[in-house]
Design a protein around this motif. Structure first.
Motif, mmCIF file in Angstrom:
data_model
loop_
_atom_site.group_PDB
_atom_site.id
_atom_site.type_symbol
_atom_site.label_atom_id
_atom_site.label_comp_id
_atom_site.label_asym_id
_atom_site.label_seq_id
_atom_site.Cartn_x
_atom_site.Cartn_y
_atom_site.Cartn_z
ATOM 1 N N ARG A 172 1.229 3.953 -3.099
ATOM 2 C CA ARG A 172 0.904 5.377 -2.882
ATOM 3 C C ARG A 172 2.098 6.248 -3.227
ATOM 4 O O ARG A 172 1.961 7.305 -3.843
ATOM 5 C CB ARG A 172 0.438 5.618 -1.441
ATOM 6 N N THR A 194 -6.177 -3.459 5.436
ATOM 7 C CA THR A 194 -7.003 -4.642 5.724
ATOM 8 C C THR A 194 -7.088 -5.574 4.517
ATOM 9 O O THR A 194 -7.640 -6.669 4.609
ATOM 10 C CB THR A 194 -8.450 -4.232 6.090
ATOM 11 N N GLN A 195 -6.587 -5.108 3.368
ATOM 12 C CA GLN A 195 -6.655 -5.906 2.140
ATOM 13 C C GLN A 195 -5.238 -6.402 1.790
ATOM 14 O O GLN A 195 -4.627 -7.068 2.598
ATOM 15 C CB GLN A 195 -7.267 -5.055 1.019
ATOM 16 N N THR A 221 -4.384 -1.358 -1.894
ATOM 17 C CA THR A 221 -3.591 -0.525 -0.977
ATOM 18 C C THR A 221 -4.014 -0.574 0.483
ATOM 19 O O THR A 221 -3.201 -0.282 1.358
ATOM 20 C CB THR A 221 -3.643 0.963 -1.412
ATOM 21 N N ASP A 222 -5.260 -0.887 0.778
ATOM 22 C CA ASP A 222 -5.702 -0.774 2.166
ATOM 23 C C ASP A 222 -5.029 -1.829 3.054
ATOM 24 O O ASP A 222 -4.807 -2.970 2.633
ATOM 25 C CB ASP A 222 -7.223 -0.917 2.258
ATOM 26 N N GLU A 226 -2.864 6.981 -6.154
ATOM 27 C CA GLU A 226 -4.104 7.732 -5.884
ATOM 28 C C GLU A 226 -4.369 8.753 -6.989
ATOM 29 O O GLU A 226 -5.504 8.911 -7.458
ATOM 30 C CB GLU A 226 -4.027 8.386 -4.501
ATOM 31 N N GLY A 255 -2.682 -4.276 1.157
ATOM 32 C CA GLY A 255 -1.743 -3.179 1.389
ATOM 33 C C GLY A 255 -0.653 -3.457 2.398
ATOM 34 O O GLY A 255 0.472 -2.971 2.264
ATOM 35 N N GLY A 307 0.827 -1.208 0.000
ATOM 36 C CA GLY A 307 0.000 0.000 0.000
ATOM 37 C C GLY A 307 0.862 1.260 0.000
ATOM 38 O O GLY A 307 0.670 2.167 -0.825
ATOM 39 N N PHE A 311 -8.776 0.298 -3.216
ATOM 40 C CA PHE A 311 -8.926 -0.159 -1.830
ATOM 41 C C PHE A 311 -8.283 -1.539 -1.669
ATOM 42 O O PHE A 311 -7.505 -1.782 -0.752
ATOM 43 C CB PHE A 311 -10.429 -0.209 -1.501
#
Ligand code: SAH
Length: 376
Positions: free
Chosen positions: A326, A360-361, A357-358, A331, A363, A322, A354
Motif C-alpha cells: 500500500r 487474512t491473506q 494485501t489483506d 491501490e 498481507g 500489505g 485482496f
C-alpha cells in the motif's frame, strides 16, 4: 512440471522418487544426517533436488507466489527499487540483484514498470542468483522479450562490486534450517535416520558446541519456552547470504528488500513445512518431490547483515507485505489497471489486490525487511 525419471529405485518406492533411495543408502552407510543436510539434498541435490528438477510454481505446481498472482507485485517492487536508486543519488552503474527469481516474473514486471525512469535501465546491471539450471532457463525465456542483459550466478559474492539494489521474495524460506529439540537438561540436534522399516525418521544428537548465532537461539530459558520436545531453528545458509549482503552494503552502498513469511526472533519452534501439489505433507516423505520451507528469522538476518557492515535494518519490526505494498501505491495502480478493463478483468484485479494485501491473506503473514548501506 518436469517428470522425474526413477533410476535404480527398488520396486514399491518409486512414488517417493529416486532421491529417497539415494538418501536411504547414504544413511545406511554413513549413519543419520543433520536435518539441514537432508533439506539441502531434498531441495538442491544436483540431479534430483526439488528446485533442480521442477518448475514448482502455479496451479499445476506445488505453490503460488506473489509475483505469479499479479503483475502489480513486481511493479510495486519496481517503485521501491527506483526510490532506493534515487535516494542513493542515481549511481551509474549499479547492480540490480534478485535472489531466487523463480520464473523471472517479478523481475520482468519490475523492469517494465521502471522503463520510463530516466537513466534507471541504462545504469542497471542485472544479476540473478539462482541455483537451478531449469529455472535459469525459465528466467531467461521470461526476460528475453525485454532484451535485458542479465548475468546468472549461484552465489551473491560473484556479483561485481557496485552499489547494490537487491530483492528477495520467498528466497530465504527455501534455505535449509538446523533444528534443535529440548531433551530435558540439554538441546539435541535433529538428525534424519531410518526406522525399523527403513523409512526416514527423526533422531536426536546431543548438541554440544554452540556457535554464536546458535547460542542466541538456544539461550531461551527452559522455563520460558523449552518444554520437553520444544524446537528451535537456525538457518546457516540464510545467515551467510545476509552476511554477504551486509558486507556488500557496507562496502558499496545500496539497499536490499527481503519479503518472506517469518518472525522477529528469537526462534518460535518447528516451522518446517512441506507442500506437494498445494497440499501439506511430511518433509521426510518424498525428498525431491515436495517443496520444503521454513519460516524466516528476520532478527537473525538483520543482526548478521549489520554485523558485517549494513547500516540500517528498517522498518523494524517488520511490517507486513500489505502495508508495504500500500505504501508503494498498489491501490492506485489497481484503480489505474481497472480503468479500461472488462468487468471480469476488474474482478480479477480486485481479487489479486485482496490476496496480496489483506491481513487474512498474504498481507500480514508475509513480512518485509529493508537493509541499507551506510550511505542511504
Ligand atoms: N522469488 C520467486 C521464487 C521463490 S522460490 C517468486 O517469488 O516466485 C525460491 C527460489 O530460490 C527458486 O528460484 C529456487 O530455485 C531458488 N533457490 C533455492 N535455493 C537456492 C540457493 N541455495 N541458491 C540460489 N537460489 C536458490
Amino acid at each position: 512440471m518436469a517428470p522425474i525419471v526413477p533410476d535404480g529405485v527398488p520396486p514399491g518406492q518409486q512414488s517417493q522418487g529416486p532421491l529417497t533411495a539415494l538418501l536411504q543408502a547414504r544413511i545406511r552407510q554413513c549413519g543419520p544426517m543433520r536435518f539441514d543436510q537432508f533439506m539441502a539434498e531434498a531441495l538442491c541435490h544436483p540431479r534430483h533436488g526439488y528446485y533442480i528438477a521442477h518448475d514448482p510454481f502455479g496451479v499445476d505446481g506445488d505453490f503460488t507466489t506473489a509475483p505469479e498472482i499479479s503483475q502489480m507485485f513486481g511493479e510495486m517492487i519496481g517503485v521501491w527499487a527506483v526510490d532506493a536508486w534515487l535516494r542513493l543519488g542515481c549511481p551509474d552503474p549499479f547492480a540490480l540483484v534478485e535472489l531466487g527469481p523463480g520464473r523471472g516474473t517479478l523481475m520482468a514486471d519490475l523492469w517494465r514498470a521502471t522503463a520510463h525512469v530516466p537513466g534507471f535501465h541504462a545504469a542497471a546491471r542485472l544479476h540473478l542468483i539462482e541455483v537451478s539450471p531449469l529455472l535459469r532457463a525459465r528466467q531467461e525465456a521470461t526476460l528475453a522479450p525485454l532484451s535485458v542483459p542479465a548475468h546468472w550466478h549461484s552465489d551473491l559474492d560473484a556479483v561485481a562490486d557496485l552499489p547494490i539494489i537487491a530483492v528477495a521474495n520467498e528466497f530465504f524460506d527455501a534455505l535449509p534450517v538446523r533444528q534443535y529439540e529440548w531433551m530435558g537438561g540439554q538441546w539435541g540436534e535433529r538428525m534424519v535416520g531410518l526406522d525399523a522399516q527403513g523409512a526416514f525418521a527423526l533422531t536426536l544428537n546431543p548438541a554440544t558446541a554452540q556457535p554464536a548465532p546458535l547460542s542466541r537461539v538456544l539461550a531461551v530459558p527452559p522455563a520460558l519456552g523449552a518444554a520437553l520436545g520444544a524446537v528451535r531453528e537456525t538457518c546457516p545458509g540464510g545467515a551467510a547470504v545476509a552476511a554477504s549482503l551486509g558486507r556488500r552494503l557496507g562496502r558499496c552502498g545500496g539497499a536490499a528488500l527481503i519479503i518472506d513469511y517469518g518472525y522477529d526472533g528469537p526462534a518460535i519452534g518447528d516451522t518446517v513445512q512441506a507442500l506437494r501439489q498445494h497440499r501439506p505433507c511430511s518433509p521426510l516423505l518424498a525428498p525431491g518431490l515436495c517443496d520444503v520451507t521454513a519460516h524466516v528469522d528476520f532478527t537473525a538476518l538483520a543482526t548478521e547483515a549489520q554485523a558485517q557492515g549494513a547500516g540500517r535494518a528498517t522498518p523494524f519490526p517488520s511490517p507486513g507485505q500489505g502495508d508495504f505494498l500500500r505504501a508503494m501505491g498498489i491501490e492506485a495502480r489497481a484503480a489505474r489497471l481497472k480503468a479500461g478493463a472488462s468487468a471480469a478483468q476488474a474482478e480479477a484485479i480486485d481479487a489479486a489486490l485482496f490476496r496480496l494485501t489483506d491481513a487474512t491473506q498474504m498481507g500480514a503473514l508475509f513480512k518485509t525487511l529493508i537493509l541499507t548501506g551506510c550511505r542511504v
